[in-house]
Design an enzyme around this catalytic site. Structure first.
Site, PDB file in Angstrom:
ATOM      1  N   HIS A 302     -13.507  -3.146  -3.758  1.00 44.37           N
ATOM      2  CA  HIS A 302     -12.360  -2.306  -4.129  1.00 44.37           C
ATOM      3  C   HIS A 302     -11.916  -2.760  -5.515  1.00 44.37           C
ATOM      4  O   HIS A 302     -11.358  -3.842  -5.659  1.00 44.37           O
ATOM      5  CB  HIS A 302     -11.238  -2.504  -3.093  1.00 44.37           C
ATOM      6  N   HIS A 345      -2.848  -8.957  -1.485  1.00 44.03           N
ATOM      7  CA  HIS A 345      -2.827  -9.609  -2.783  1.00 44.03           C
ATOM      8  C   HIS A 345      -1.422 -10.030  -3.172  1.00 44.03           C
ATOM      9  O   HIS A 345      -0.435  -9.538  -2.640  1.00 44.03           O
ATOM     10  CB  HIS A 345      -3.438  -8.719  -3.873  1.00 44.03           C
ATOM     11  N   GLU A 351       5.301  -4.341  -9.098  1.00 48.29           N
ATOM     12  CA  GLU A 351       4.800  -3.014  -8.766  1.00 48.29           C
ATOM     13  C   GLU A 351       5.885  -2.176  -8.076  1.00 48.29           C
ATOM     14  O   GLU A 351       6.324  -2.508  -6.986  1.00 48.29           O
ATOM     15  CB  GLU A 351       3.611  -3.114  -7.807  1.00 48.29           C
ATOM     16  N   TYR A 360       0.116   7.523   1.713  1.00 48.46           N
ATOM     17  CA  TYR A 360      -0.553   6.473   0.940  1.00 48.46           C
ATOM     18  C   TYR A 360      -1.456   5.689   1.887  1.00 48.46           C
ATOM     19  O   TYR A 360      -1.025   5.273   2.974  1.00 48.46           O
ATOM     20  CB  TYR A 360       0.494   5.569   0.287  1.00 48.46           C
ATOM     21  N   HIS A 375       7.220  -4.168  -4.905  1.00 42.94           N
ATOM     22  CA  HIS A 375       6.566  -5.445  -4.634  1.00 42.94           C
ATOM     23  C   HIS A 375       6.595  -6.228  -5.943  1.00 42.94           C
ATOM     24  O   HIS A 375       5.798  -5.999  -6.846  1.00 42.94           O
ATOM     25  CB  HIS A 375       5.134  -5.234  -4.144  1.00 42.94           C
ATOM     26  N   HIS A 381       1.519  -8.464  -0.425  1.00 42.65           N
ATOM     27  CA  HIS A 381       1.543  -7.158   0.236  1.00 42.65           C
ATOM     28  C   HIS A 381       0.115  -6.684   0.408  1.00 42.65           C
ATOM     29  O   HIS A 381      -0.833  -7.287  -0.094  1.00 42.65           O
ATOM     30  CB  HIS A 381       2.393  -6.157  -0.544  1.00 42.65           C
TER      31      HIS A 381
END
Ligand code: FE2
Length: 451
Positions: A302, A345, A351, A360, A375, A381
């Protein structure tokens, strides 16, 4: 004259508006609403055509390098200096960095959609600040707002001296009447208004809601493509700038400004949107997020979400953004042998996310269109527990992630929520519970026991 090509086939015809636009990003544009209004060969003739006044609007210091220099020359009925005396006006729920009315909690935050008020509220009155960072007077950081409006601005005009405005409609189409002309933005599109440019906003669909990134820092530009090459991501030709359109209107009107964190208002006896012709590159623009050419893995893993960056405002550190505008649009997912959702992460960048429509992928429950998450730096998160479980067992066939359009304002500076945002009933007290059910899967045993 810059090319005007309204004939590009629109990927989503329902979003196409009937306005005329010029295409490109950062290029010199020019437009005149009356023939011959633009001077040729010089900027400031002794007597401009039609009795107009010539005026410059700078978006960068005069001495900024040519590649980043932004300015416009406007040919207008009256110079913009002709207005009444500004007096302070109620700030409502609008705030500016640095935020000093609350402390930043060490917590992941999520808000339900904020309701659109029932009382008459135009776009300016409807601004509600959720957070900010940096310092507007130092031209660092961003303010993050919602707009919650139900009334058009007809006799009121606004300019923001504190920063550029990136507007992300979530409900209802906006029509922006600016000094450079008229542009329209529907949910799924964005509009950007340069610092200092006067505009008013008409609501085409009644009650309207959306997000605003007030960029105190360097103006948004397009990120580099690096090894991807000369095309892909947000392509320059898909950015649309209006053509000149002017209002020759007199009356008892109001001009507002946000200046050093406060709102001011004055009377003005004419429309300040009286620019008959203009040229330059310090322009408002719109962009349809459906035109973003997603580039993603076709093998494993990813990638970092930076691959979804539409616009970036650089800080003074190369590669580190004052603010990035990142989207998570519909796309194919084909990675093999991979946990496909975003990984857990902790990010040094902070963010803020909003949702325009759909769900989402990482947290489909509880994050609703019109809602928001924050975040901040180093706060962990990732996928909700049930998403992790499902994605860990999913058959890794090519799948099309549809019915989703989330976005992120990401900044190197910690985003301080406002007191209003932290005390609002829309703040979800149980947000972190979405990770609580994550089980321990570990099956290993130490080779030796403790001595
Ligand atoms: Fe993240």
């Amino acid at each position: 004259m810059a090319s005007i090509s309204p004939g590009i086939p629109h990927p989503r015809p329902e979003l196409a508006d009937e306005l005329e636009y010029q295409h490109g990003f950062g290029n010199e544009c020019e437009s005149e609403a009356l023939p011959g209004a633009l001077p040729v060969g010089l900027r400031s003739p002794q007597r401009p055509a039609y009795g107009l006044y010539a005026e410059q609007l700078s978006g960068t210091a005069f001495t900024a390098p040519r590649a980043s220099n932004r300015r416009n020359w406007l040919y207008r009925i009256r110079p913009s200096v002709k207005h009444g005396k500004f007096e302070t006006a109620p700030d409502g729920l609008l705030r500016t960095g640095p935020i000093r009315d609350a402390h930043t909690p060490a917590a992941q935050l999520r808000w339900n959609p904020f309701p659109i008020p029932a009382k008459p509220t135009d776009w300016v009155d409807g601004l509600v600040t959720l957070g900010a960072n940096g310092d507007a007077q130092m031209q660092l950081g961003v303010g993050i707002h919602l707009y919650l409006a139900n009334e058009s601005m007809t006799d009121r005009f606004f300019f923001n001296a504190d920063g550029e405005l990136l507007i992300v409609p979530q409900q209802g189409r906006l029509r922006l009447h600016t000094e450079c002309g008229v542009l329209q933005a529907a949910p799924g599109e964005i509009a950007v208004v340069p610092r200092g440019m006067v505009f008013r906003i008409v609501l085409l669909d009644g009650p309207s809601r959306g997000y605003v990134c007030e960029n105190y820092g360097q103006a948004f530009t397009l990120p580099e493509r690096g090894l991807v090459g000369s095309d892909g991501f947000a392509n320059e030709r898909d950015f649309m700038t209006p053509v000149a359109a002017f209002e020759d209107r007199e009356g008892d009107l109001e001009l507002m400004t946000k200046y050093c964190g406060r709102l001011f208002a004055c009377r003005i006896d004419h429309s300040p949107l009286d620019v008959v012709a203009w040229w330059g590159n310090n322009v408002p623009y719109k962009y349809d997020l459906a035109r973003f050419a997603v580039i993603n893995t076709v093998s494993v893993d990813h990638p970092d979400p930076s691959i979804f960056t539409v616009l970036s405002s650089c800080s003074h550190t190369p590669g580190v953004a004052n603010a990035d505008f990142v989207i998570f649009p519909p796309r194919w997912q084909v990675a093999t042998d991979t946990f496909r959702p975003p990984p857990y992460h902790r990010n040094i960048m902070s963010e803020f996310m909003g949702l325009i429509h759909g769900a989402y992928e990482s947290r489909p429950e509880g994050f609703l269109p019109g809602g928001a998450t924050l975040h901040n730096c180093m706060l962990p998160h990732g996928p909700a527990a049930e998403v992790h479980e499902k994605a860990s067992r999913a058959r890794l066939e090519p799948t099309y992630l549809d019915n989703t359009l989330a976005f992120m304002f990401e900044s190197r500076y910690v985003i301080q929520p406002t007191k209003h945002a932290l005390q609002a009933p829309e703040l979800q007290a149980d947000y972190a519970d979405c990770w609580a059910p994550l089980p321990k899967h570990f099956m290993g045993r130490p080779k030796r026991g403790p001595r």
